[in-house]
Design an enzyme around this catalytic site. Sequence first.
Site, PDB file in Angstrom:
ATOM      1  N   CYS A  47       0.363   2.836   3.663  1.00 19.67           N
ATOM      2  CA  CYS A  47       0.200   2.386   4.954  1.00 19.67           C
ATOM      3  C   CYS A  47       1.561   1.192   5.278  1.00 19.67           C
ATOM      4  O   CYS A  47       2.091   0.855   6.194  1.00 19.67           O
ATOM      5  CB  CYS A  47      -0.268   2.031   6.129  1.00 19.67           C
ATOM      6  SG  CYS A  47      -1.018   0.247   5.439  1.00 19.67           S
ATOM      7  N   CYS A  94      -8.729  -4.922  -9.960  1.00 18.90           N
ATOM      8  CA  CYS A  94      -9.211  -4.035 -10.721  1.00 18.90           C
ATOM      9  C   CYS A  94      -7.814  -2.395 -10.236  1.00 18.90           C
ATOM     10  O   CYS A  94      -9.082  -2.069  -9.131  1.00 18.90           O
ATOM     11  CB  CYS A  94      -9.998  -3.555 -11.522  1.00 18.90           C
ATOM     12  SG  CYS A  94      -9.478  -2.063 -12.840  1.00 18.90           S
ATOM     13  N   CYS A 117       1.264  -1.326   0.284  1.00 18.49           N
ATOM     14  CA  CYS A 117      -0.291   0.118  -0.267  1.00 18.49           C
ATOM     15  C   CYS A 117       0.956   1.564  -0.016  1.00 18.49           C
ATOM     16  O   CYS A 117       1.672   1.657   1.395  1.00 18.49           O
ATOM     17  CB  CYS A 117      -1.077  -0.007   1.709  1.00 18.49           C
ATOM     18  SG  CYS A 117      -1.808   1.166   1.371  1.00 18.49           S
ATOM     19  N   CYS A 128      -7.320  -0.443   1.207  1.00 18.39           N
ATOM     20  CA  CYS A 128      -6.450  -1.464   2.210  1.00 18.39           C
ATOM     21  C   CYS A 128      -7.224  -1.220   3.805  1.00 18.39           C
ATOM     22  O   CYS A 128      -7.245  -0.586   4.097  1.00 18.39           O
ATOM     23  CB  CYS A 128      -4.875  -0.009   2.218  1.00 18.39           C
ATOM     24  SG  CYS A 128      -3.924  -0.645   3.756  1.00 18.39           S
ATOM     25  N   CYS A 183      -5.570   0.729   6.394  1.00 18.19           N
ATOM     26  CA  CYS A 183      -5.376   2.859   6.302  1.00 18.19           C
ATOM     27  C   CYS A 183      -7.020   2.817   5.501  1.00 18.19           C
ATOM     28  O   CYS A 183      -6.940   4.334   5.272  1.00 18.19           O
ATOM     29  CB  CYS A 183      -3.706   3.086   5.717  1.00 18.19           C
ATOM     30  SG  CYS A 183      -3.942   2.919   4.035  1.00 18.19           S
TER      31      CYS A 183
END
Length: 204
Positions: free
Chosen positions: A97, A166, A94, A143, A146
């Site tokens: 984070c 996607c 990510c 995510c 976060c």
Amino acid sequence: MRHLSLSVMFVLCFSLTACAEFAGAYAADDGKEIDVVIHPERDDDGRLVPVQKTADEWRAELTDTEFYILREKGTERAFTGRYHDSKEDGVYVCAGCGVPLYDSEAKFDSGTGWPSYYEAIVADHVGENVDRSHGMRRTEIVCACCDGHLGHVFNDGPRPTGKRHCVNGYSLRFVDRDAYEAQKAAAEVKVEVNAESDQAASAE
Ligand SMILES: [Zn+2]
């Protein structure tokens, strides 16, 4: 007693070394550094503990494009983002984070112009929400640490899952396999050392 304090000191030193290695920021492909968080924090029930930051804090850490995608649920134009045609071996974390989200082994060429994966690297690192925007009913993916917007998941992906995650490339950071494995090994050492250090504490 003297023996015990020496062994505790040794564990502490070792732990500090391991931490320093683990916390070492990894320079992503565009030169910006990001900490890879192999084991995100979890509560006693094993649920991920959310990373909470204000919009200003996120703005200070992210590029304008990353902020727009991750924090404002933006979408990059097809074929213009990071990684849509990348075939490198490694892990995508990510961009907000640093938690691992997708392995390159699950990446496939969807022809859509966005990086596409058939599964998350750890199932609960990617969360799902119903998205009714733009007159459609889609499943948004975020995510789970976060709450950063990643993209959407569809049921027209390849085997073995039939899923197509996607993802906006600007919500991700690529970490090559060697760097990822090194971070992972350092994180495992840290977990082991912490366990040892708990034992030492309870022996006292
Ligand atoms: Zn995140």
